[in-house]
Design a protein around this motif. Sequence first.
Motif, short mmCIF file in Angstrom:
data_model
loop_
_atom_site.label_atom_id
_atom_site.label_comp_id
_atom_site.label_asym_id
_atom_site.label_seq_id
_atom_site.Cartn_x
_atom_site.Cartn_y
_atom_site.Cartn_z
N CYS A 101 43.59 -93.30 -27.39
CA CYS A 101 42.85 -93.36 -28.65
C CYS A 101 43.64 -94.00 -29.78
O CYS A 101 43.25 -95.01 -30.32
CB CYS A 101 42.41 -91.97 -29.07
N SER A 102 44.76 -93.44 -30.15
CA SER A 102 45.48 -93.97 -31.30
C SER A 102 46.18 -95.28 -30.98
O SER A 102 46.49 -96.06 -31.88
CB SER A 102 46.46 -92.94 -31.84
N ALA A 103 46.43 -95.57 -29.71
CA ALA A 103 47.05 -96.84 -29.32
C ALA A 103 45.99 -97.89 -28.99
O ALA A 103 46.32 -99.05 -28.81
CB ALA A 103 47.97 -96.63 -28.12
N HIS A 104 44.73 -97.47 -28.89
CA HIS A 104 43.63 -98.35 -28.48
C HIS A 104 43.46 -99.49 -29.48
O HIS A 104 43.52 -100.66 -29.14
CB HIS A 104 42.36 -97.52 -28.35
N ARG A 105 43.20 -99.14 -30.70
CA ARG A 105 43.07 -100.11 -31.80
C ARG A 105 43.60 -99.43 -33.05
O ARG A 105 43.45 -98.22 -33.22
CB ARG A 105 41.61 -100.48 -32.03
N PRO A 106 44.20 -100.18 -33.96
CA PRO A 106 44.68 -99.57 -35.20
C PRO A 106 43.54 -98.89 -35.94
O PRO A 106 42.45 -99.43 -36.06
CB PRO A 106 45.23 -100.76 -35.99
N GLY A 107 43.78 -97.68 -36.43
CA GLY A 107 42.78 -96.95 -37.19
C GLY A 107 41.98 -95.96 -36.38
O GLY A 107 41.36 -95.06 -36.94
N ASP A 108 41.96 -96.10 -35.04
CA ASP A 108 41.25 -95.12 -34.22
C ASP A 108 41.99 -93.79 -34.29
O ASP A 108 43.22 -93.75 -34.37
CB ASP A 108 41.18 -95.58 -32.76
N THR A 109 41.26 -92.71 -34.27
CA THR A 109 41.87 -91.39 -34.39
C THR A 109 41.05 -90.36 -33.63
O THR A 109 39.88 -90.58 -33.34
CB THR A 109 41.99 -90.99 -35.88
N TRP A 110 41.69 -89.24 -33.31
CA TRP A 110 40.99 -88.13 -32.67
C TRP A 110 40.20 -87.36 -33.72
O TRP A 110 40.69 -87.12 -34.82
CB TRP A 110 41.97 -87.18 -31.99
N VAL A 111 38.98 -86.98 -33.37
CA VAL A 111 38.17 -86.08 -34.20
C VAL A 111 37.73 -84.91 -33.32
O VAL A 111 37.69 -85.03 -32.10
CB VAL A 111 36.96 -86.80 -34.84
N TYR A 112 37.39 -83.80 -33.95
CA TYR A 112 37.18 -82.56 -33.22
C TYR A 112 35.82 -81.94 -33.52
O TYR A 112 35.33 -82.01 -34.64
CB TYR A 112 38.29 -81.56 -33.59
N TYR A 113 35.25 -81.32 -32.48
CA TYR A 113 33.97 -80.61 -32.58
C TYR A 113 34.17 -79.20 -32.05
O TYR A 113 34.86 -79.00 -31.05
CB TYR A 113 32.90 -81.30 -31.72
N ARG A 114 33.52 -78.22 -32.69
CA ARG A 114 33.49 -76.88 -32.12
C ARG A 114 32.59 -76.92 -30.88
O ARG A 114 31.73 -77.77 -30.76
CB ARG A 114 32.93 -75.88 -33.14
N THR A 115 32.78 -75.98 -29.99
CA THR A 115 32.01 -75.99 -28.75
C THR A 115 30.52 -75.81 -28.97
O THR A 115 29.72 -76.20 -28.13
CB THR A 115 32.50 -74.91 -27.76
N ASP A 116 30.11 -75.25 -30.12
CA ASP A 116 28.68 -75.08 -30.37
C ASP A 116 28.05 -76.31 -31.04
O ASP A 116 26.86 -76.32 -31.30
CB ASP A 116 28.43 -73.83 -31.22
N GLN A 117 28.84 -77.36 -31.29
CA GLN A 117 28.31 -78.58 -31.91
C GLN A 117 27.98 -79.61 -30.84
O GLN A 117 28.63 -79.69 -29.80
CB GLN A 117 29.35 -79.21 -32.84
N ALA A 118 26.98 -80.44 -31.13
CA ALA A 118 26.65 -81.56 -30.25
C ALA A 118 27.69 -82.66 -30.46
O ALA A 118 28.12 -82.91 -31.59
CB ALA A 118 25.27 -82.09 -30.56
N VAL A 119 28.12 -83.28 -29.37
CA VAL A 119 29.09 -84.36 -29.44
C VAL A 119 28.34 -85.66 -29.14
O VAL A 119 27.61 -85.74 -28.16
CB VAL A 119 30.22 -84.15 -28.41
N PRO A 120 28.50 -86.68 -30.00
CA PRO A 120 27.74 -87.91 -29.79
C PRO A 120 28.21 -88.70 -28.57
O PRO A 120 29.36 -88.57 -28.15
CB PRO A 120 28.01 -88.70 -31.08
N ALA A 121 27.31 -89.53 -28.08
CA ALA A 121 27.67 -90.45 -27.00
C ALA A 121 28.50 -91.59 -27.58
O ALA A 121 28.62 -91.73 -28.80
CB ALA A 121 26.40 -91.00 -26.36
N LEU A 122 29.08 -92.42 -26.70
CA LEU A 122 29.82 -93.59 -27.18
C LEU A 122 28.92 -94.43 -28.07
O LEU A 122 27.75 -94.65 -27.77
CB LEU A 122 30.31 -94.43 -26.00
N GLY A 123 29.45 -94.86 -29.21
CA GLY A 123 28.68 -95.66 -30.16
C GLY A 123 27.95 -94.82 -31.18
O GLY A 123 27.41 -95.33 -32.15
N GLY A 124 27.93 -93.49 -30.99
CA GLY A 124 27.25 -92.59 -31.92
C GLY A 124 28.13 -92.25 -33.11
O GLY A 124 29.36 -92.35 -33.07
#
Length: 102
Positions: free
Chosen positions: A56-79
């Motif tokens: 993630c962080s080495a993929h492209r400059p500015g990319d970062t990890w973000v976090y969701y609680r288990t009760d939240q919906a996680v978007p698909a790629l591009g979301g």
Amino acid sequence: MAGGRRWRVDAVLASLWVGLAAIVVVFAIGAWLDAHSTTSEVCADPAAVRVPDLDCSAHRPGDTWVYYRTDQAVPALGGATVAASGEPPAGDAVPGVPAAGR
């Protein structure tokens, strides 16, 4: 001579069983960790869009990890990842949410 061959076959079969047992243990630990996690982590670009998680962080400059609680919906790629937190919440994070989201 036949006794020596038999011993080699037994040793090979024993090592295959040990290898299979090790694989089962690794998968069981992974399933347990996934079931007991409190958050999921995905990679987002600077525009808050989900991108592939690989390096993630080495993929492209500015990319970062973000976090969701288990009760939240996680978007698909591009979301959009606007509902995510930039700070990891308390607990264990599980990387590798499927590309289709959760």
